[in-house]
Design an enzyme around this catalytic site. Structure first.
Site, PDB file in Angstrom:
ATOM      1  N   ASN A  11       0.867  -1.186   0.000  1.00 41.48           N
ATOM      2  CA  ASN A  11       0.000   0.000   0.000  1.00 41.48           C
ATOM      3  C   ASN A  11       0.903   1.235   0.000  1.00 41.48           C
ATOM      4  O   ASN A  11       1.502   1.566   1.021  1.00 41.48           O
ATOM      5  CB  ASN A  11      -0.892  -0.040   1.251  1.00 41.48           C
ATOM      6  CG  ASN A  11      -1.767   1.193   1.366  1.00 41.48           C
ATOM      7  OD1 ASN A  11      -1.835   2.015   0.435  1.00 41.48           O
ATOM      8  ND2 ASN A  11      -2.442   1.336   2.495  1.00 41.48           N
ATOM      9  N   TRP A  12       0.982   1.876  -1.139  1.00 41.64           N
ATOM     10  CA  TRP A  12       1.905   3.021  -1.284  1.00 41.64           C
ATOM     11  C   TRP A  12       1.379   4.278  -0.599  1.00 41.64           C
ATOM     12  O   TRP A  12       2.100   5.261  -0.474  1.00 41.64           O
ATOM     13  CB  TRP A  12       2.155   3.311  -2.763  1.00 41.64           C
ATOM     14  CG  TRP A  12       2.933   2.262  -3.501  1.00 41.64           C
ATOM     15  CD1 TRP A  12       3.353   1.044  -3.023  1.00 41.64           C
ATOM     16  CD2 TRP A  12       3.403   2.325  -4.852  1.00 41.64           C
ATOM     17  NE1 TRP A  12       4.035   0.360  -3.990  1.00 41.64           N
ATOM     18  CE2 TRP A  12       4.082   1.124  -5.127  1.00 41.64           C
ATOM     19  CE3 TRP A  12       3.299   3.273  -5.874  1.00 41.64           C
ATOM     20  CZ2 TRP A  12       4.666   0.861  -6.365  1.00 41.64           C
ATOM     21  CZ3 TRP A  12       3.879   3.016  -7.113  1.00 41.64           C
ATOM     22  CH2 TRP A  12       4.557   1.816  -7.354  1.00 41.64           C
ATOM     23  N   LYS A  13       0.114   4.252  -0.216  1.00 36.19           N
ATOM     24  CA  LYS A  13      -0.504   5.433   0.414  1.00 36.19           C
ATOM     25  C   LYS A  13      -0.269   6.673  -0.463  1.00 36.19           C
ATOM     26  O   LYS A  13      -0.371   6.566  -1.679  1.00 36.19           O
ATOM     27  CB  LYS A  13       0.004   5.590   1.849  1.00 36.19           C
ATOM     28  CG  LYS A  13      -0.165   4.286   2.660  1.00 36.19           C
ATOM     29  CD  LYS A  13       0.080   4.431   4.127  1.00 36.19           C
ATOM     30  CE  LYS A  13      -0.167   3.099   4.824  1.00 36.19           C
ATOM     31  NZ  LYS A  13      -0.005   3.158   6.269  1.00 36.19           N
ATOM     32  N   HIS A  98      -9.495   1.219   5.211  1.00 33.28           N
ATOM     33  CA  HIS A  98      -8.203   1.399   5.875  1.00 33.28           C
ATOM     34  C   HIS A  98      -8.404   2.364   7.053  1.00 33.28           C
ATOM     35  O   HIS A  98      -9.177   3.320   6.955  1.00 33.28           O
ATOM     36  CB  HIS A  98      -7.164   1.951   4.886  1.00 33.28           C
ATOM     37  CG  HIS A  98      -5.768   1.879   5.434  1.00 33.28           C
ATOM     38  ND1 HIS A  98      -5.310   2.777   6.365  1.00 33.28           N
ATOM     39  CD2 HIS A  98      -4.756   1.013   5.199  1.00 33.28           C
ATOM     40  CE1 HIS A  98      -4.057   2.454   6.685  1.00 33.28           C
ATOM     41  NE2 HIS A  98      -3.696   1.387   5.994  1.00 33.28           N
ATOM     42  N   GLU A 100      -6.734   4.713   8.042  1.00 36.56           N
ATOM     43  CA  GLU A 100      -6.469   6.122   7.716  1.00 36.56           C
ATOM     44  C   GLU A 100      -7.674   6.756   7.014  1.00 36.56           C
ATOM     45  O   GLU A 100      -7.846   7.973   7.059  1.00 36.56           O
ATOM     46  CB  GLU A 100      -5.185   6.212   6.864  1.00 36.56           C
ATOM     47  CG  GLU A 100      -3.954   5.930   7.719  1.00 36.56           C
ATOM     48  CD  GLU A 100      -2.750   5.399   6.957  1.00 36.56           C
ATOM     49  OE1 GLU A 100      -2.737   5.438   5.713  1.00 36.56           O
ATOM     50  OE2 GLU A 100      -1.813   4.935   7.631  1.00 36.56           O
ATOM     51  N   GLU A 168      -5.092  -4.889  10.777  1.00 42.38           N
ATOM     52  CA  GLU A 168      -4.085  -3.833  10.896  1.00 42.38           C
ATOM     53  C   GLU A 168      -4.333  -3.049  12.189  1.00 42.38           C
ATOM     54  O   GLU A 168      -5.113  -2.085  12.184  1.00 42.38           O
ATOM     55  CB  GLU A 168      -4.183  -2.867   9.715  1.00 42.38           C
ATOM     56  CG  GLU A 168      -3.801  -3.447   8.388  1.00 42.38           C
ATOM     57  CD  GLU A 168      -3.213  -2.372   7.478  1.00 42.38           C
ATOM     58  OE1 GLU A 168      -2.131  -2.601   6.930  1.00 42.38           O
ATOM     59  OE2 GLU A 168      -3.822  -1.302   7.313  1.00 42.38           O
ATOM     60  N   GLY A 174       2.856   2.286  10.802  1.00 37.07           N
ATOM     61  CA  GLY A 174       3.804   3.379  10.606  1.00 37.07           C
ATOM     62  C   GLY A 174       4.543   3.785  11.867  1.00 37.07           C
ATOM     63  O   GLY A 174       5.190   4.819  11.917  1.00 37.07           O
ATOM     64  N   SER A 214       3.763  -2.083  10.302  1.00 35.00           N
ATOM     65  CA  SER A 214       5.216  -2.114  10.495  1.00 35.00           C
ATOM     66  C   SER A 214       5.852  -3.457  10.115  1.00 35.00           C
ATOM     67  O   SER A 214       6.758  -3.939  10.789  1.00 35.00           O
ATOM     68  CB  SER A 214       5.586  -1.741  11.929  1.00 35.00           C
ATOM     69  OG  SER A 214       5.225  -0.396  12.196  1.00 35.00           O
ATOM     70  N   GLY A 235       2.983  -1.140   4.269  1.00 32.30           N
ATOM     71  CA  GLY A 235       3.007   0.283   3.946  1.00 32.30           C
ATOM     72  C   GLY A 235       4.419   0.722   3.596  1.00 32.30           C
ATOM     73  O   GLY A 235       4.919   0.481   2.497  1.00 32.30           O
ATOM     74  N   GLY A 236       5.076   1.362   4.560  1.00 24.61           N
ATOM     75  CA  GLY A 236       6.387   1.974   4.329  1.00 24.61           C
ATOM     76  C   GLY A 236       7.388   1.098   3.595  1.00 24.61           C
ATOM     77  O   GLY A 236       8.054   1.553   2.655  1.00 24.61           O
TER      78      GLY A 236
END
Ligand code: 13P
Length: 252
Positions: A11-13, A98, A100, A168, A174, A214, A235-236
């Site tokens: 997930n590149w966000k 998600h 977010e 999640e 993150g 993470s 993610g990251g």
């Protein structure tokens, strides 16, 4: 998609900043996964990059995913993107609910409607669940249960088996505070027990569960082998092709 085959989704966000960087990242991921059959791998770039990144990965085994979808197909809905538009670009998976997005006001009702329209058009919804914090009283279990119950209000056993559930925990996203393999295993068993209650045991056993929060190259192997879930929503670490490749390798 067989449940037994792990699924790893990047997930590149809201990254990267330019199309050029997005294309380069897509190309680097594709290069590392030319025709491997396992695990299933997908990347979810921001909407404006889907078309170009989709072309870059089209000859690889990497699938295209979207980070969200709207629950209507057409009409006066400024700023929204429909499942038909995503499908037309070759999108296979859609991340829904998600944390977010929920933090920006997305409701359980919208999560249901988005999941419904995604299934209707034969794309695979990846529905995110997870608690804000872990409390000593274990209230986080009932929180996750209520998110699952929300889905069970509208989806039959046949439908829920086509949904990927991504656990999640928000406190792990993150932050570098990865859930331990024991935490993940405990939640895997809990989600299966809730799905057994809401549906039945064969259904619960056939819903694909993945973990996000993470996930990094150095914890992926343990989380995969001991956590009991079958893949990751990353993610990251999905923004570096090398790191993403290590995570994929860890689940293969
Ligand atoms: P991080 O891997 O950066 O913690 O993000 C997890 C996530 O939110 C994936 O959807």
């Amino acid at each position: 998609m067989k449940k037994s085959v792990p699924l790893v989704v990047g997930n590149w966000k809201l990254n990267p900043v330019t199309l050029k960087e997005a294309i380069a990242l897509g190309a680097a991921v594709a290069k590392k996964h030319k025709k491997a059959e396992e695990p299933c791998v997908a990347i979810a770039p921001p909407f404006p990059y889907l078309s170009d990144v989709g072309k870059k990965i089209s000859k690889s085994s990497v699938s295209l995913a979207a980070q969200d979808v709207y629950f209507k197909n057409i009409g006066a809905h400024t700023g929204e993107v429909s499942v038909l538009q995503l499908k037309d670009l070759g999108v296979k998976y859609v991340i829904i609910g998600h944390s977010e997005r929920r933090a920006m006001g997305e409701t359980d009702e919208e999560v249901k409607q988005k999941t419904q329209i995604t299934l209707k058009h034969l794309l695979t919804p990846i529905v995110c669940v997870g608690e804000r914090e872990r409390d000593e009283l274990g209230n986080f279990f009932s929180f996750v249960e209520s998110q699952l119950r929300n889905l069970s209000e509208v989806f039959t056993s046949i439908q829920i088996k086509k949904v990927v559930i991504a656990y999640e925990p928000i406190w792990a996203i993150g932050t570098g505070n990865t859930a331990t393999a024991d935490d993940v295993k405990e939640m895997q068993l809990f989600i299966e027990s809730v799905l057994t209650k809401l549906y039945d045991r064969p259904t619960a056993k056939n819903v694909r569960l993945i973990y996000g929060g993470s996930v990094k190259p150095d914890n992926a192997r343990t989380l995969q082998s001991e956590g009991g879930m079958n893949g990751f929503l990353v993610g990251g670490a999905s923004l570096k092709a090398e790191d993403f490749a290590s995570i994929i390798k860890a689940v293969s």
